[in-house]
Design a protein around this motif. Structure first.
Motif, PDB file in Angstrom:
ATOM      1  N   PHE A 162      -6.770 -36.764  49.786  1.00 12.23           N
ATOM      2  CA  PHE A 162      -7.223 -37.621  49.167  1.00 12.23           C
ATOM      3  C   PHE A 162      -6.060 -39.199  49.413  1.00 12.23           C
ATOM      4  O   PHE A 162      -5.158 -38.298  47.731  1.00 12.23           O
ATOM      5  CB  PHE A 162      -8.618 -38.087  49.097  1.00 12.23           C
ATOM      6  CG  PHE A 162      -9.274 -38.052  49.203  1.00 12.23           C
ATOM      7  CD1 PHE A 162      -9.836 -38.139  50.714  1.00 12.23           C
ATOM      8  CD2 PHE A 162     -10.227 -36.829  49.289  1.00 12.23           C
ATOM      9  CE1 PHE A 162     -10.749 -37.418  51.462  1.00 12.23           C
ATOM     10  CE2 PHE A 162     -11.555 -35.928  49.570  1.00 12.23           C
ATOM     11  CZ  PHE A 162     -12.297 -36.479  51.420  1.00 12.23           C
ATOM     12  N   CYS A 163      -5.777 -39.698  50.007  1.00 12.16           N
ATOM     13  CA  CYS A 163      -4.386 -40.829  49.529  1.00 12.16           C
ATOM     14  C   CYS A 163      -5.134 -40.908  47.682  1.00 12.16           C
ATOM     15  O   CYS A 163      -5.513 -41.345  48.144  1.00 12.16           O
ATOM     16  CB  CYS A 163      -4.290 -42.095  50.072  1.00 12.16           C
ATOM     17  SG  CYS A 163      -2.842 -42.562  49.591  1.00 12.16           S
ATOM     18  N   PRO A 164      -4.044 -41.246  46.768  1.00 10.43           N
ATOM     19  CA  PRO A 164      -4.350 -41.275  45.689  1.00 10.43           C
ATOM     20  C   PRO A 164      -4.094 -42.821  45.260  1.00 10.43           C
ATOM     21  O   PRO A 164      -4.137 -43.381  44.098  1.00 10.43           O
ATOM     22  CB  PRO A 164      -3.534 -40.292  44.962  1.00 10.43           C
ATOM     23  CG  PRO A 164      -2.132 -39.617  45.613  1.00 10.43           C
ATOM     24  CD  PRO A 164      -2.574 -39.771  46.916  1.00 10.43           C
ATOM     25  N   PHE A 165      -3.234 -43.253  46.091  1.00 10.85           N
ATOM     26  CA  PHE A 165      -2.726 -44.218  46.111  1.00 10.85           C
ATOM     27  C   PHE A 165      -4.264 -46.020  45.442  1.00 10.85           C
ATOM     28  O   PHE A 165      -5.140 -45.577  46.076  1.00 10.85           O
ATOM     29  CB  PHE A 165      -2.047 -45.463  47.186  1.00 10.85           C
ATOM     30  CG  PHE A 165      -1.019 -46.545  46.604  1.00 10.85           C
ATOM     31  CD1 PHE A 165       0.155 -45.809  46.811  1.00 10.85           C
ATOM     32  CD2 PHE A 165      -1.486 -47.706  46.222  1.00 10.85           C
ATOM     33  CE1 PHE A 165       0.770 -47.419  46.157  1.00 10.85           C
ATOM     34  CE2 PHE A 165      -1.211 -48.985  45.928  1.00 10.85           C
ATOM     35  CZ  PHE A 165       0.249 -48.411  45.857  1.00 10.85           C
ATOM     36  N   PRO A 166      -3.826 -46.097  44.627  1.00 12.24           N
ATOM     37  CA  PRO A 166      -4.590 -46.977  43.641  1.00 12.24           C
ATOM     38  C   PRO A 166      -5.308 -47.658  44.600  1.00 12.24           C
ATOM     39  O   PRO A 166      -5.470 -48.601  45.210  1.00 12.24           O
ATOM     40  CB  PRO A 166      -4.419 -47.928  42.556  1.00 12.24           C
ATOM     41  CG  PRO A 166      -3.432 -47.354  41.933  1.00 12.24           C
ATOM     42  CD  PRO A 166      -2.725 -46.547  43.607  1.00 12.24           C
ATOM     43  N   GLY A 167      -6.852 -47.283  45.007  1.00  7.58           N
ATOM     44  CA  GLY A 167      -7.607 -48.886  46.098  1.00  7.58           C
ATOM     45  C   GLY A 167      -7.873 -48.387  46.680  1.00  7.58           C
ATOM     46  O   GLY A 167      -8.158 -48.848  47.941  1.00  7.58           O
ATOM     47  N   CYS A 168      -6.713 -47.178  47.154  1.00  8.28           N
ATOM     48  CA  CYS A 168      -6.772 -46.690  48.775  1.00  8.28           C
ATOM     49  C   CYS A 168      -8.142 -44.956  49.086  1.00  8.28           C
ATOM     50  O   CYS A 168      -8.886 -45.791  49.819  1.00  8.28           O
ATOM     51  CB  CYS A 168      -5.457 -45.892  49.141  1.00  8.28           C
ATOM     52  SG  CYS A 168      -5.028 -45.055  51.177  1.00  8.28           S
ATOM     53  N   GLY A 169      -7.435 -44.071  48.906  1.00 11.51           N
ATOM     54  CA  GLY A 169      -8.494 -43.439  48.784  1.00 11.51           C
ATOM     55  C   GLY A 169      -8.453 -42.420  50.537  1.00 11.51           C
ATOM     56  O   GLY A 169      -9.733 -42.011  50.664  1.00 11.51           O
ATOM     57  N   ARG A 170      -7.957 -42.967  51.334  1.00  6.42           N
ATOM     58  CA  ARG A 170      -8.130 -42.499  52.803  1.00  6.42           C
ATOM     59  C   ARG A 170      -7.758 -40.755  53.175  1.00  6.42           C
ATOM     60  O   ARG A 170      -6.923 -39.993  52.198  1.00  6.42           O
ATOM     61  CB  ARG A 170      -6.738 -42.915  53.713  1.00  6.42           C
ATOM     62  CG  ARG A 170      -7.349 -43.955  54.648  1.00  6.42           C
ATOM     63  CD  ARG A 170      -6.110 -44.705  55.509  1.00  6.42           C
ATOM     64  NE  ARG A 170      -5.913 -45.704  55.783  1.00  6.42           N
ATOM     65  CZ  ARG A 170      -5.341 -46.902  55.261  1.00  6.42           C
ATOM     66  NH1 ARG A 170      -4.352 -46.467  54.409  1.00  6.42           N
ATOM     67  NH2 ARG A 170      -5.434 -48.081  55.998  1.00  6.42           N
ATOM     68  N   SER A 171      -8.371 -40.287  53.743  1.00  5.99           N
ATOM     69  CA  SER A 171      -8.656 -39.014  53.715  1.00  5.99           C
ATOM     70  C   SER A 171      -6.946 -38.602  54.576  1.00  5.99           C
ATOM     71  O   SER A 171      -6.675 -38.821  55.396  1.00  5.99           O
ATOM     72  CB  SER A 171      -9.760 -38.197  54.539  1.00  5.99           C
ATOM     73  OG  SER A 171      -9.620 -37.439  54.803  1.00  5.99           O
ATOM     74  N   LEU A 203       1.073 -39.356  50.005  1.00  2.00           N
ATOM     75  CA  LEU A 203       0.503 -40.455  50.511  1.00  2.00           C
ATOM     76  C   LEU A 203       0.287 -40.705  51.637  1.00  2.00           C
ATOM     77  O   LEU A 203       1.056 -39.980  52.227  1.00  2.00           O
ATOM     78  CB  LEU A 203       1.242 -41.871  49.868  1.00  2.00           C
ATOM     79  CG  LEU A 203       1.688 -41.657  48.121  1.00  2.00           C
ATOM     80  CD1 LEU A 203       2.696 -42.478  48.667  1.00  2.00           C
ATOM     81  CD2 LEU A 203       0.363 -42.646  47.198  1.00  2.00           C
ATOM     82  N   CYS A 204      -1.020 -41.824  51.895  1.00  3.71           N
ATOM     83  CA  CYS A 204      -1.131 -41.604  53.351  1.00  3.71           C
ATOM     84  C   CYS A 204       0.140 -42.261  54.079  1.00  3.71           C
ATOM     85  O   CYS A 204       0.501 -43.060  53.409  1.00  3.71           O
ATOM     86  CB  CYS A 204      -2.684 -42.878  53.494  1.00  3.71           C
ATOM     87  SG  CYS A 204      -2.645 -44.047  52.955  1.00  3.71           S
ATOM     88  N   PRO A 205       0.413 -42.196  55.086  1.00  7.52           N
ATOM     89  CA  PRO A 205       1.520 -43.022  55.671  1.00  7.52           C
ATOM     90  C   PRO A 205       1.078 -44.312  55.638  1.00  7.52           C
ATOM     91  O   PRO A 205       2.537 -44.647  55.124  1.00  7.52           O
ATOM     92  CB  PRO A 205       0.787 -42.509  56.920  1.00  7.52           C
ATOM     93  CG  PRO A 205       0.177 -41.552  57.378  1.00  7.52           C
ATOM     94  CD  PRO A 205      -0.191 -41.409  56.337  1.00  7.52           C
ATOM     95  N   GLN A 206       0.470 -44.767  55.795  1.00  7.02           N
ATOM     96  CA  GLN A 206       0.092 -46.882  55.244  1.00  7.02           C
ATOM     97  C   GLN A 206       0.882 -46.786  53.824  1.00  7.02           C
ATOM     98  O   GLN A 206       1.657 -47.489  53.995  1.00  7.02           O
ATOM     99  CB  GLN A 206      -1.141 -46.886  55.368  1.00  7.02           C
ATOM    100  CG  GLN A 206      -1.453 -47.994  55.518  1.00  7.02           C
ATOM    101  CD  GLN A 206      -0.456 -49.543  56.311  1.00  7.02           C
ATOM    102  OE1 GLN A 206      -0.101 -48.741  57.887  1.00  7.02           O
ATOM    103  NE2 GLN A 206       0.259 -49.947  56.161  1.00  7.02           N
ATOM    104  N   CYS A 207       0.479 -46.009  52.815  1.00  8.40           N
ATOM    105  CA  CYS A 207       0.845 -46.082  51.533  1.00  8.40           C
ATOM    106  C   CYS A 207       2.020 -45.809  51.344  1.00  8.40           C
ATOM    107  O   CYS A 207       3.229 -46.699  50.733  1.00  8.40           O
ATOM    108  CB  CYS A 207      -0.175 -45.748  50.708  1.00  8.40           C
ATOM    109  SG  CYS A 207      -1.829 -46.522  50.308  1.00  8.40           S
ATOM    110  N   TYR A 208       2.523 -45.381  51.802  1.00  7.96           N
ATOM    111  CA  TYR A 208       4.069 -44.697  51.605  1.00  7.96           C
ATOM    112  C   TYR A 208       4.784 -45.453  52.489  1.00  7.96           C
ATOM    113  O   TYR A 208       5.582 -45.986  51.829  1.00  7.96           O
ATOM    114  CB  TYR A 208       3.751 -43.451  52.857  1.00  7.96           C
ATOM    115  CG  TYR A 208       5.436 -42.973  53.226  1.00  7.96           C
ATOM    116  CD1 TYR A 208       5.666 -42.015  51.745  1.00  7.96           C
ATOM    117  CD2 TYR A 208       6.080 -43.402  53.782  1.00  7.96           C
ATOM    118  CE1 TYR A 208       7.398 -41.623  52.185  1.00  7.96           C
ATOM    119  CE2 TYR A 208       7.025 -42.937  54.009  1.00  7.96           C
ATOM    120  CZ  TYR A 208       7.714 -42.071  53.430  1.00  7.96           C
ATOM    121  OH  TYR A 208       9.079 -41.367  53.226  1.00  7.96           O
TER     122      TYR A 208
HETATM  123 ZN   LIG Z   1      -3.300 -44.276  50.423  1.00  9.16          ZN
END
Ligand SMILES: [Zn+2]
Length: 378
Positions: A162-171, A203-208
């Motif tokens: 899961f994306c560990p970016f604070p507030g994200c959590g996307r699979s 990270l998920c592609p978006q947060c990345y």
């Molecule tokens: Zn993310």
């Protein structure tokens, strides 16, 4: 592209007669889940919404930096694309024509993807993130690709997919047409430092993509904090990997689950000596949680353990020894009481697949019965 051109073009084609403030709200609802009251701009005290006049001004002059910063890590271009693609094809055709001066290859089939990209870029720029040159972007993706083949699996496991970016959590795993595939990138946390494992995060592609543009030391610091927690947890996992835990503990938990309120009320315990093992001042949340579970469940769990031991379903002494061994190893690795408690809960959860709350009740039992946490006499 300027926001005002982006906004007015879209409003012209897909607003269904909405006025500027209404369409502004609808448009941002397509790209972010962050509610209006958290956009970081002044609210009307009566309506608790942003004043219509302010939204009109943003539509003309661009969105404020603070607002952009509030939403930039919570963007879902995929929602925007889905929403735009659900509009009539005629509307998308007209939109594609309107935007053809920006990109000659826009068609009704790709206008959603193309404009999503622009919309994201507009918000990133408004948030103070400078767009990177094609060359820089290529370089970053090249590094990410190399890191992926080297450390990808390890880093995916580290974040538990899961994306560990604070507030994200996307699979970080997507399923498509019955196939599962990984969807993530590997990012450097501190770009001034080397790309070793302790400085990399999946990270998920978006947060990345957003973090690639983000030079704020605050975000970097937040991600270093995230990494530290993940490393500590994974360190604990490795520490406990070879330590066994009786599978009979499943039987204990399934009996705890069946306990009725009245049975529990008849057998409560005042855990006075708990304060010698867990100081309320050190971590009151942990103390009060353990204290409540002990008071409510201790007497009944002891009965359950002794009964199961007599019937040979569990070796109670063995379980006590195992708990103590787990505790001692975490303690030796200088984990905090909170970490120790949670890691043992986690271990029981992995072994039994039972709900976390019941695992907590079991660990609280072993705290009171002295296998977990040493009593300190003052
Ligand atoms: Zn993310």
């Amino acid at each position: 592209m300027e926001f005002k051109d982006f906004f007015s073009t879209l409003k012209n084609r897909i607003s269904n007669g909405y006025d500027v403030p209404e369409f502004f709200r609808a448009l941002f609802a397509m790209i972010t889940d962050v509610p209006e009251e958290n956009w970081g701009t002044k609210l009307d005290p009566v309506t608790q919404k942003i004043k219509d006049d302010s939204l009109r001004s943003y539509a003309k002059r661009g969105i404020p930096k603070k607002f952009a910063q509030q939403i930039v890590y919570s963007l879902s271009p995929e929602n925007y694309i889905e929403s735009l693609n659900s509009r009539p094809v005629e509307a998308r055709k007209l939109l594609a024509d309107d935007f053809s001066s920006y990109d000659a290859e826009v068609t009704e089939d790709n206008v959603a993807e193309k404009t999503a990209k622009w919309f994201v870029e507009i918000i990133q720029t408004a948030a103070g993130m400078a767009p990177k040159s094609e060359l820089e972007q290529q370089k970053q993706y090249q590094i990410a690709g190399e890191m992926k083949s080297k450390y990808g699996t390890y880093l995916l496991n580290e974040v538990n997919h899961f994306c560990p970016f604070p507030g994200c959590g996307r699979s970080l795993t997507k399923t498509n047409a019955g196939k599962a595939m990984d969807s993530y990138e590997i990012s450097l946390i501190d770009r001034s430092k080397a790309s070793d494992l302790s400085n990399l995060l999946a990270l998920c592609p978006q947060c990345y993509a957003t973090y690639c543009l983000d030079d704020s030391p605050k975000t970097c610091k937040a991600l270093l904090g995230v990494k530290k927690i993940l490393e500590s947890h994974n360190h604990s996992l490795a520490l406990l990997d070879d330590l066994p835990l009786e599978k009979g503990i499943v039987g204990v938990i399934s009996r705890i689950k069946k306990l009725k309120e009245t049975e529990l009320a008849e057998a409560s315990l005042d855990p006075k000596e708990l304060k010698q093992k867990l100081k309320p001042a050190d971590n009151f949340a942990l103390y009060s949680q353990v204290s409540l579970f002990v008071m409510t469940y201790f007497v009944r769990i002891r009965e359950i353990m002794i009964n199961l031991d007599k019937r040979g379903e569990i070796d109670y002494e063995e379980v006590q020894d195992q708990m103590h061994a787990i505790y001692k190893r975490l303690k030796k690795a200088k984990k905090t009481n909170m970490e120790i408690f949670n890691e043992i809960v986690d271990k029981i959860h992995r072994v039994t697949l039972q709900e976390n709350t019941y695992c907590q009740i079991v660990v609280a039992y072993f705290v009171q019965s002295c296998e977990v946490f040493d009593a300190v006499t003052e």
